[in-house]
Scaffold this motif. Structure first.
Motif, mmCIF file in Angstrom:
data_model
loop_
_atom_site.group_PDB
_atom_site.id
_atom_site.type_symbol
_atom_site.label_atom_id
_atom_site.label_comp_id
_atom_site.label_asym_id
_atom_site.label_seq_id
_atom_site.Cartn_x
_atom_site.Cartn_y
_atom_site.Cartn_z
ATOM 1 N N GLY A 72 0.730 -1.206 0.059
ATOM 2 C CA GLY A 72 -0.013 -0.101 0.075
ATOM 3 C C GLY A 72 0.835 1.316 -0.127
ATOM 4 O O GLY A 72 0.350 2.406 -0.569
ATOM 5 N N SER A 73 2.262 1.271 0.437
ATOM 6 C CA SER A 73 2.806 2.179 0.520
ATOM 7 C C SER A 73 3.803 2.705 -0.647
ATOM 8 O O SER A 73 4.387 3.883 -0.704
ATOM 9 N N VAL A 74 3.754 1.740 -1.542
ATOM 10 C CA VAL A 74 4.569 1.999 -2.776
ATOM 11 C C VAL A 74 3.615 2.261 -3.992
ATOM 12 O O VAL A 74 2.166 2.178 -3.856
ATOM 13 N N ARG A 75 3.979 2.874 -5.153
ATOM 14 C CA ARG A 75 2.972 3.165 -6.199
ATOM 15 C C ARG A 75 2.581 1.763 -6.765
ATOM 16 O O ARG A 75 3.315 0.885 -6.732
ATOM 17 N N ALA A 76 1.599 1.702 -7.508
ATOM 18 C CA ALA A 76 0.900 0.655 -8.084
ATOM 19 C C ALA A 76 1.994 -0.190 -9.015
ATOM 20 O O ALA A 76 2.012 -1.271 -9.198
ATOM 21 N N LYS A 77 2.789 0.686 -9.760
ATOM 22 C CA LYS A 77 3.682 0.018 -10.743
ATOM 23 C C LYS A 77 4.676 -0.741 -10.006
ATOM 24 O O LYS A 77 5.418 -1.792 -10.716
ATOM 25 N N ASN A 78 4.974 -0.875 -8.704
ATOM 26 C CA ASN A 78 5.862 -1.660 -7.974
ATOM 27 C C ASN A 78 5.159 -2.740 -7.095
ATOM 28 O O ASN A 78 6.066 -3.222 -6.271
ATOM 29 N N ASP A 460 15.250 4.075 -16.503
ATOM 30 C CA ASP A 460 14.183 3.627 -17.283
ATOM 31 C C ASP A 460 13.116 2.656 -16.931
ATOM 32 O O ASP A 460 12.013 2.691 -16.661
ATOM 33 N N ASP A 461 13.896 1.537 -16.068
ATOM 34 C CA ASP A 461 12.993 0.467 -15.542
ATOM 35 C C ASP A 461 12.415 1.411 -14.277
ATOM 36 O O ASP A 461 11.232 0.972 -13.849
ATOM 37 N N GLU A 462 13.098 2.367 -13.514
ATOM 38 C CA GLU A 462 12.458 2.833 -12.311
ATOM 39 C C GLU A 462 11.020 3.586 -12.837
ATOM 40 O O GLU A 462 10.221 3.863 -12.011
ATOM 41 N N THR A 463 11.099 4.428 -13.779
ATOM 42 C CA THR A 463 10.248 5.191 -14.309
ATOM 43 C C THR A 463 8.931 4.307 -14.971
ATOM 44 O O THR A 463 7.970 4.776 -14.471
ATOM 45 N N ALA A 464 9.105 3.243 -15.510
ATOM 46 C CA ALA A 464 8.198 2.318 -16.246
ATOM 47 C C ALA A 464 7.507 1.463 -14.977
ATOM 48 O O ALA A 464 6.163 1.435 -14.949
ATOM 49 N N GLY A 465 8.477 1.189 -13.960
ATOM 50 C CA GLY A 465 7.951 0.428 -12.645
ATOM 51 C C GLY A 465 8.369 -0.985 -13.039
ATOM 52 O O GLY A 465 8.301 -1.587 -14.049
ATOM 53 N N MET A 466 8.851 -1.594 -11.732
ATOM 54 C CA MET A 466 9.395 -2.948 -11.822
ATOM 55 C C MET A 466 8.496 -3.937 -12.223
ATOM 56 O O MET A 466 8.888 -4.844 -12.850
ATOM 57 N N ASP A 467 7.159 -3.901 -12.090
ATOM 58 C CA ASP A 467 6.138 -4.817 -12.107
ATOM 59 C C ASP A 467 6.201 -5.074 -13.666
ATOM 60 O O ASP A 467 6.119 -6.520 -14.132
ATOM 61 N N LEU A 468 6.140 -4.029 -14.683
ATOM 62 C CA LEU A 468 6.434 -4.122 -16.080
ATOM 63 C C LEU A 468 7.752 -4.993 -16.444
ATOM 64 O O LEU A 468 7.590 -5.571 -17.274
ATOM 65 N N THR A 469 8.860 -4.196 -16.104
ATOM 66 C CA THR A 469 10.035 -4.436 -16.563
ATOM 67 C C THR A 469 10.500 -5.630 -16.161
ATOM 68 O O THR A 469 11.522 -6.214 -16.861
ATOM 69 N N HIS A 471 8.757 -8.043 -13.804
ATOM 70 C CA HIS A 471 7.946 -9.352 -13.252
ATOM 71 C C HIS A 471 6.832 -9.335 -14.200
ATOM 72 O O HIS A 471 5.978 -10.270 -13.959
ATOM 73 N N GLY A 472 6.836 -8.942 -15.402
ATOM 74 C CA GLY A 472 6.047 -9.802 -16.703
ATOM 75 C C GLY A 472 4.531 -8.626 -16.805
ATOM 76 O O GLY A 472 3.754 -9.373 -17.170
ATOM 77 N N GLY A 473 4.301 -7.713 -15.689
ATOM 78 C CA GLY A 473 3.223 -7.112 -15.913
ATOM 79 C C GLY A 473 2.899 -6.401 -14.343
ATOM 80 O O GLY A 473 3.488 -6.894 -13.783
#
Length: 512
Positions: A72-78, A460-469, A471-473
């Motif tokens: 809950g404390s991080v942004r949704a993309k991570n 670039d990975d940090e900007t896009a979010g680690m879930d996408l870059t 963990h596959g989505g």
């Protein structure tokens, strides 16, 4: 463990007269008596083991609380990234603590610095330790690793989590727990040879220093060496809030941690069937009473810290902020953990009140120094944990100290309770030693990971979010308010009402 009651046929024989069967009767009665006594002894072991196992389960449930709080404390993309790191803290910590950690912490007989028995649980169980004790201590070890993961969230490579988590739970944390909790530890209040530091040893009953400060200081170094997240401070150096995406998960995680703390603090007694001296109180009073009192002090410290934070932040920033209240609550818990068993309930209220201001102060300092900790873990666990250690040196009550740490009736106790300054001196040494030990171990580790480019992800990975870059989505379909990047896939957006005329019975606007 209560001492076993014995029966001697020779002592019983005079009471049975001089009949021919008196000897046989005495032997039979003592045989039955011994069987009952043995059964009661085994029952005591079973009850104490069940109590410890239940406490271990509660402490382990705190991992779910950490996971929800972090998510809950991080942004949704991570979200998936931080959830996975919480799982790995438990998994990697389990193996490292089994192979090395428990032996380094409690492998007696040993020296004052490090344990040297029970590697891989060899020669287990023993008279001193059973499997339940290992499980309980493992749950504590992974709690320390979970604290650290919050400090370095949203920007750390996956391999770095694996390395630091194994090192922390397998070496750094066990050494500290050996110093202050093992019967051989140089600063332990339970030291078996009686050669106590300042005549008292360090009273860190459930781990404000051993667990919370270790995890917090480790996170401090990790976050400091990594640097702040992209966008956390603007070009002029002003702080920019990168808000977590779910207050609901933060509240859920906080309540789960609150629930687990009743295994963390009261469970640290390890046993429940133990009687105390009944000269001043009746047989109703025993270790079970001290366990109840510990649960009460834990509760009061957290509640006081939560309310103090609520009204303080309202005065400071003008909002009733649930995230701040949750962090304040946890800060109160982290602070009372050291002295929960040896202070009065009223003192726990003092502890929680000051813990809230310690957290507020350290957060203000962190913003001024441009230090970025997404979960305030270093400030909360490191700062409030250190206050809790000092608090114990001030407010520990003589009666409770002698009950929890028996065998030394003249042991020093809290300065404000008339016990002199020796205990406070020991507590201060603990704070300094933990800061030093964690700094010289975890600091170089994070620095080496940074030098070998194994610590922080790419921009670039940090900007896009680690879930996408990585963990596959995404964990779920969501749109972060602060997103400046263009992420593929569907996004949830807020639909605002339009200024359309009020419909009547003759005309209907249909939106498709």
């Amino acid at each position: 463990m209560a001492s076993a009651v014995t029966c001697s046929a020779a002592e019983l024989l005079p009471h049975l007269g001089s009949s021919a069967n008196a000897t046989a009767a005495a032997e039979f009665i003592c045989g039955r008596f011994s069987a009952v006594s043995e059964y009661l002894t085994q029952t005591t072991y079973a009850v104490d083991t069940t109590y410890l196992l239940f406490s271990a389960y509660l402490v382990f449930a705190m991992q779910l609380g950490f996971a929800m709080l972090c998510a809950g404390s991080v942004r949704a993309k991570n979200t998936m990234n931080i959830m996975l790191t919480n799982v790995l803290d438990a998994a990697a910590g389990g193996l490292s603590y089994y192979l090395f950690g428990f032996a380094f912490a409690f492998g007696a007989p040993s020296n004052g610095f490090i344990g040297k028995h029970f590697f891989g649980l060899k020669e287990f169980p023993s008279q001193a330790f059973d499997y339940s004790y290992f499980l309980y201590q493992w749950a504590f070890a992974i709690a320390a690793a979970g604290i650290t993961s919050g400090s370095i969230a949203e920007r750390t490579q996956f391999v770095a989590y694996l390395i630091y988590s194994s090192f922390l739970t397998g070496f750094v944390y066990p050494i500290v727990s050996h110093w202050f909790w093992s019967g051989d530890g140089w600063a332990s209040a339970s030291k078996t040879d009686g050669n106590l530091l300042f005549g008292s040893g360090v009273i860190d009953f459930a781990g404000s220093g051993v667990v919370h400060m270790v995890g917090g200081i480790a996170g401090l170094w990790g976050a400091f060496i990594e640097g702040p997240r992209i966008g956390r401070f603007d070009r002029s150096g002003r702080s920019v809030a990168l808000r977590g995406h779910s207050s609901s998960l933060v509240v859920l995680g906080t309540f789960l941690l609150w629930f687990g703390w009743y295994g963390f603090n009261p469970g640290s007694f390890l046993t429940i069937l133990k009687s105390y001296d009944h000269t001043t109180r009746g047989s109703y009073y025993g270790q079970w009473s001290a366990i109840g009192r510990t649960a009460v002090t834990t509760t009061l410290a957290g509640c006081t810290a939560a309310l103090t934070t609520l009204f303080s932040k309202r005065l400071l920033v003008g909002h009733w902020n649930v995230i701040d209240v949750c962090n304040g609550l946890l800060g109160g818990f982290a602070a009372i953990t050291a002295g929960c068993a040896v202070v009065e309930p009223w003192a726990a209220i003092v502890c929680g009140f000051i813990a809230a201001w310690v957290l507020i102060g350290f957060n203000a300092l962190a913003a001024k120094l441009k230090y970025d900790d997404p979960l305030e873990a270093a400030q909360l666990h490191g700062g409030c944990g250190s206050w809790g250690i000092i608090f114990t040196g001030l407010f520990a009550k003589k009666e409770y100290v002698n009950e929890v740490y028996p065998g030394f009736p003249n042991r020093p106790y809290g300065l404000f309770m008339g016990g002199g300054g020796k205990l406070l001196g020991a507590q201060i040494i603990q704070v300094v030693v933990i800061i030093g030990w964690v700094s010289v171990t975890m600091g170089p580790l994070f620095y080496l990971l940074h030098k070998f480019k194994l610590l922080r992800i790419s921009r670039d990975d940090e900007t896009a979010g680690m879930d996408l870059t990585r963990h596959g989505g995404f964990a779920y379909i969501y749109h972060d308010e602060d997103e400046g990047s263009s992420m593929p896939g569907f996004k949830m957006t807020r639909v605002e009402p339009t200024n359309t005329p009020t419909p009547d019975h003759h005309h209907h606007n249909v939106v498709v």
